[in-house]
Design an enzyme around this catalytic site. Sequence first.
Site, PDB file in Angstrom:
ATOM      1  N   ARG A  15       4.071   7.675  -9.782  1.00  0.00           N
ATOM      2  CA  ARG A  15       4.771   7.648  -8.419  1.00  0.00           C
ATOM      3  C   ARG A  15       5.274   6.312  -8.137  1.00  0.00           C
ATOM      4  O   ARG A  15       6.475   6.233  -7.616  1.00  0.00           O
ATOM      5  CB  ARG A  15       3.745   8.050  -7.152  1.00  0.00           C
ATOM      6  N   HIS A  85     -15.361  -1.862 -31.450  1.00  0.00           N
ATOM      7  CA  HIS A  85     -15.381  -3.365 -30.885  1.00  0.00           C
ATOM      8  C   HIS A  85     -14.001  -3.642 -30.654  1.00  0.00           C
ATOM      9  O   HIS A  85     -13.281  -3.801 -31.938  1.00  0.00           O
ATOM     10  CB  HIS A  85     -15.972  -4.403 -31.932  1.00  0.00           C
ATOM     11  N   SER A 112     -15.975 -13.270 -29.127  1.00  0.00           N
ATOM     12  CA  SER A 112     -14.977 -12.083 -28.533  1.00  0.00           C
ATOM     13  C   SER A 112     -14.443 -12.820 -27.086  1.00  0.00           C
ATOM     14  O   SER A 112     -13.055 -12.782 -26.936  1.00  0.00           O
ATOM     15  CB  SER A 112     -15.573 -10.974 -28.325  1.00  0.00           C
ATOM     16  N   HIS A 160      -3.398  -8.041  22.777  1.00  0.00           N
ATOM     17  CA  HIS A 160      -4.325  -6.867  22.898  1.00  0.00           C
ATOM     18  C   HIS A 160      -3.692  -5.526  23.347  1.00  0.00           C
ATOM     19  O   HIS A 160      -3.939  -4.813  24.008  1.00  0.00           O
ATOM     20  CB  HIS A 160      -5.432  -7.212  24.278  1.00  0.00           C
ATOM     21  N   SER A 286      10.765  14.415   8.068  1.00  0.00           N
ATOM     22  CA  SER A 286       9.732  15.484   8.620  1.00  0.00           C
ATOM     23  C   SER A 286       9.898  16.803   7.942  1.00  0.00           C
ATOM     24  O   SER A 286      11.039  17.351   7.823  1.00  0.00           O
ATOM     25  CB  SER A 286       9.286  15.548   9.823  1.00  0.00           C
ATOM     26  N   LYS A 292      12.866  13.513  12.927  1.00  0.00           N
ATOM     27  CA  LYS A 292      11.821  12.272  12.748  1.00  0.00           C
ATOM     28  C   LYS A 292      12.368  11.217  11.942  1.00  0.00           C
ATOM     29  O   LYS A 292      13.051  11.407  10.898  1.00  0.00           O
ATOM     30  CB  LYS A 292      10.436  12.858  12.044  1.00  0.00           C
ATOM     31  N   ASN A 294      10.324   8.565  10.122  1.00  0.00           N
ATOM     32  CA  ASN A 294       9.033   7.521  10.094  1.00  0.00           C
ATOM     33  C   ASN A 294       8.900   6.339   9.355  1.00  0.00           C
ATOM     34  O   ASN A 294       9.943   6.155   8.222  1.00  0.00           O
ATOM     35  CB  ASN A 294       8.084   8.659   9.547  1.00  0.00           C
ATOM     36  N   ARG A 334     -10.984  -5.107 -15.938  1.00  0.00           N
ATOM     37  CA  ARG A 334      -9.683  -4.462 -16.594  1.00  0.00           C
ATOM     38  C   ARG A 334      -8.683  -3.673 -15.613  1.00  0.00           C
ATOM     39  O   ARG A 334      -7.634  -3.594 -15.975  1.00  0.00           O
ATOM     40  CB  ARG A 334      -9.908  -3.054 -17.603  1.00  0.00           C
TER      41      ARG A 334
END
Length: 462
Positions: A15, A85, A112, A160, A286, A292, A294, A334
């Site tokens: 995506r 490994h 390693s 606020h 929409s 709409k 958005n 990872r």
Amino acid sequence: MERNIFENICPLDHRYSLKKDLFNDLGKYFSEKATIYFQARVELALVKALAGRGVCSFDVVKEVEEAVKGIKVGEVYEEEARTRHNIRALVNCIRKKISAEARPFVHLSATSFDIVDTANSLRYKEATEKLIVPALERLLEQWLNLAEQERDTLQIGRTHGQHAEPLTFGLVMAYYASRLHERIVNLEKVVSSLCGKMAGAVGAYNASSLFFEDPEEFEKEVLKELGLKPAPVSTQIVPPEYMTDYVHSLITVFGVLADFSDDMRHLQRTEIGETGEYFAKDQVGSSTMPHKRNPINYENVKSMWKTFMPRMVTMYLDQLSEHQRDLTNSASGRFIAEIASGLMMTVDRLYKVSSRMKINSRKMKNNFNLSKNMIIAEPLYIFLAAAGHPDAHEYVRKLTLKADKEGKDLVELIKADKEIETYLAKLDKRQKDILYNPEQYTGIARERTEEIVTKIRKERGL
């Protein structure tokens, strides 16, 4: 192995990876192919340092260099299926491509996580310097441009969720630009501290001390080949705080982007309408409401932040490793690449949105006018107090209640109030202008905007 991207599991790989140039750039540092490539670079740096010490010839270096170029991810994974490994699999794949005389020197004296931790520091350092910081600077410059452009655009400030005092939209943009700039500076500082190690299985240089009287100097020589410095002390792993600090710096950048996006999203509300996202000609807002529009990009930024911010908790958990090392960070470590990739995809998205942001100065003025006749309460209280009124704050508070109850302007009430005539008479022209023309009550918003923009441009050379 070819794979249709829509058969991938991680959303970052389908995506959010449709922009091929960006996805390819990210792949240079964050893909599994990149992981193995950077680990192979560390193995090569080790051989170079061994040759520099006379342990092997420079012909060995040339062989290993060619072998590293030919390493394929698939063959390493096939070898890992046999050895169980990952680093031994990489070493074996390199050894298969070189002469019998050169094979003993691949991975000689290393463990390693000399390879793994050093390679991770290297790839995140290079990704940040070559990819992440330049992308953040492009976004920063766009925000600085907007700050300059809107430095005189009147807007009501909000605290606020309520109308507070007026400022300019330019100062709002300068505020976010300043926060982003500070986070970039912090990121650069933190990434410069990423370090590596070549100290062996428990950090005591056991293996390298068999060859060298100064194994710590040898470690420096290996890491110098990669442009890294050694950690002050290591166990089997590099102390985790360096990577913890790095990821924390990425997450705090993410936080600034999310905060900005949340603010812009709210300003796009129908009843506010002060800013807007670019809306393409064929874009649908929409599935059922054709009207709409958005704020999907701002919402996506916040959603991506919500996805990756909690992973910081995992980074803190990864500070714990039993004794000289355990495997409890093996899987979680990872996923750091996803955090960096998610941030980059978000920066790219926000740059495009910011470069085409719609700013409705008319709606900003209309919204300001909703509170125009009340916001003078603060300067009125301060002027009266400075002029000697014994209880200016309480006086103005009651006056605002009266204005609200009677549906009158605060200005009307103060002009009609004989009680404060003597105090108002002490005001100079500028002070009276502010009371009767609240649009002028923006403090030094314009000057601060210009000051911030100039300072950042100078410091970053933009």
